[in-house]
Each structure stands twice: as C-alpha cells, then as structure tokens.
Design a protein around this motif. Structure first.
Motif, PDB file in Angstrom:
ATOM      1  N   TYR A   1     -23.540 -48.926 -22.509  1.00 46.32           N
ATOM      2  CA  TYR A   1     -22.174 -47.975 -22.259  1.00 46.32           C
ATOM      3  C   TYR A   1     -22.321 -46.477 -22.690  1.00 46.32           C
ATOM      4  CZ  TYR A   1     -17.239 -47.073 -22.283  1.00 46.32           C
ATOM      5  OH  TYR A   1     -16.046 -46.431 -22.194  1.00 46.32           O
ATOM      6  N   ASP A   2     -22.597 -46.435 -23.942  1.00 44.10           N
ATOM      7  CA  ASP A   2     -22.747 -45.074 -24.917  1.00 44.10           C
ATOM      8  C   ASP A   2     -23.748 -44.383 -24.168  1.00 44.10           C
ATOM      9  OD1 ASP A   2     -20.506 -45.697 -26.450  1.00 44.10           O
ATOM     10  OD2 ASP A   2     -21.732 -46.751 -27.734  1.00 44.10           O
ATOM     11  N   GLU A   3     -25.109 -44.882 -23.926  1.00 45.27           N
ATOM     12  CA  GLU A   3     -26.086 -44.226 -23.384  1.00 45.27           C
ATOM     13  C   GLU A   3     -25.800 -43.581 -21.992  1.00 45.27           C
ATOM     14  OE1 GLU A   3     -30.069 -45.875 -24.278  1.00 45.27           O
ATOM     15  OE2 GLU A   3     -28.914 -47.404 -24.915  1.00 45.27           O
ATOM     16  N   ILE A   4     -24.913 -44.437 -21.297  1.00 46.64           N
ATOM     17  CA  ILE A   4     -24.746 -43.469 -19.933  1.00 46.64           C
ATOM     18  C   ILE A   4     -23.517 -42.544 -19.964  1.00 46.64           C
ATOM     19  CG2 ILE A   4     -25.701 -45.643 -18.703  1.00 46.64           C
ATOM     20  CD1 ILE A   4     -22.852 -46.045 -17.896  1.00 46.64           C
ATOM     21  N   GLY A   5     -23.007 -42.516 -21.204  1.00 40.27           N
ATOM     22  CA  GLY A   5     -21.978 -41.476 -21.300  1.00 40.27           C
ATOM     23  C   GLY A   5     -20.675 -41.881 -21.366  1.00 40.27           C
ATOM     24  N   GLY A   6     -20.259 -43.032 -21.695  1.00 43.93           N
ATOM     25  CA  GLY A   6     -19.023 -43.896 -21.996  1.00 43.93           C
ATOM     26  C   GLY A   6     -18.323 -43.802 -20.698  1.00 43.93           C
TER      27      GLY A   6
END
Length: 120
Positions: free
Chosen positions: A4-9
């Motif tokens: 989730y964080d890696e794709i930009g939240g």
C-alpha cells in the motif's frame, strides 16, 4: 513498508480504482458484471478493500468476498482479466513491476473466494 505504501497510499489507490473501473466497464468480456451497479458506491468499497488487501488501513467493512461474489458466476478467466486490468492500471500510474507482481500474488490468493463458476 507495505505494498500500500509502496504504490503511494490512498491517492494511488484512488487513482488506480478510477482507471481500473474505466477499463473493466469498457471491456466487453467484463462489462455485463458491472451493468446496473452503483459505480460510485462500488469504487468507494473497492478503495477500502484494496487498501486493506495491500497492507494499508483496515477500512474495509463490507461482506466477505465469498458472500459478495457468490451469486455472480465469476469464472477464472474473468477473474484473471480483472486482475490484469488492475495490474495495467497500476503500471500505467507508475507502479514498479515488482510491486505490481506482488499485488497480483495477493489478489490471486483470493481467487477461491471470488470464482464461483466453472469455465466454459
């Protein structure tokens, strides 16, 4: 760091869901599953589900996947097409290929809860 964080939240999930529904509702093989559906509600539901599935905030409070999809007669091919549309949407929004591959793995693990029909 979560997927989730890696794709930009949240902003990335919102953009991906928007592009995803543009793609699936335009796909003649999938469009019938989305006819007469409140897409605004479904998009909000999908954003919450996707955030939770990718390790983000647990905002998803909907029915379980099996209950939500039981009556739809979804085939394995349709499931694959939907996952592909989401993967392409994420890729088009700049998500790294390795992250997209992990999203595919997470979604494929849910296949048994979504696919309810034997393929032709």
């Amino acid at each position: 760091m979560s997927v989730y964080d890696e794709i930009g939240g949240a902003p990335a999930v919102k953009a991906a869901v928007t592009v995803f529904y543009e793609r699936v509702t335009s796909d003649p093989e999938l469009a019938t599953w989305f006819q007469d559906v409140d897409l605004t509600r479904l998009k909000a539901h999908q954003r919450a589900f996707l955030a939770a599935a990718l390790g983000g905030p647990e905002l998803f409070t909907g029915r379980g996947l099996d209950a939500a999809h039981a009556h739809l007669g979804i085939t394995s091919e349709a499931f694959d097409a939907v996952v592909e549309h989401l993967a392409v949407a994420l890729h088009d929004l700049g998500t790294d290929d390795d992250v997209v591959a992990r999203v595919r793995e997470r979604l494929d693990a849910l296949r048994g809860e979504v696919v309810t029909a034997v393929s032709a």
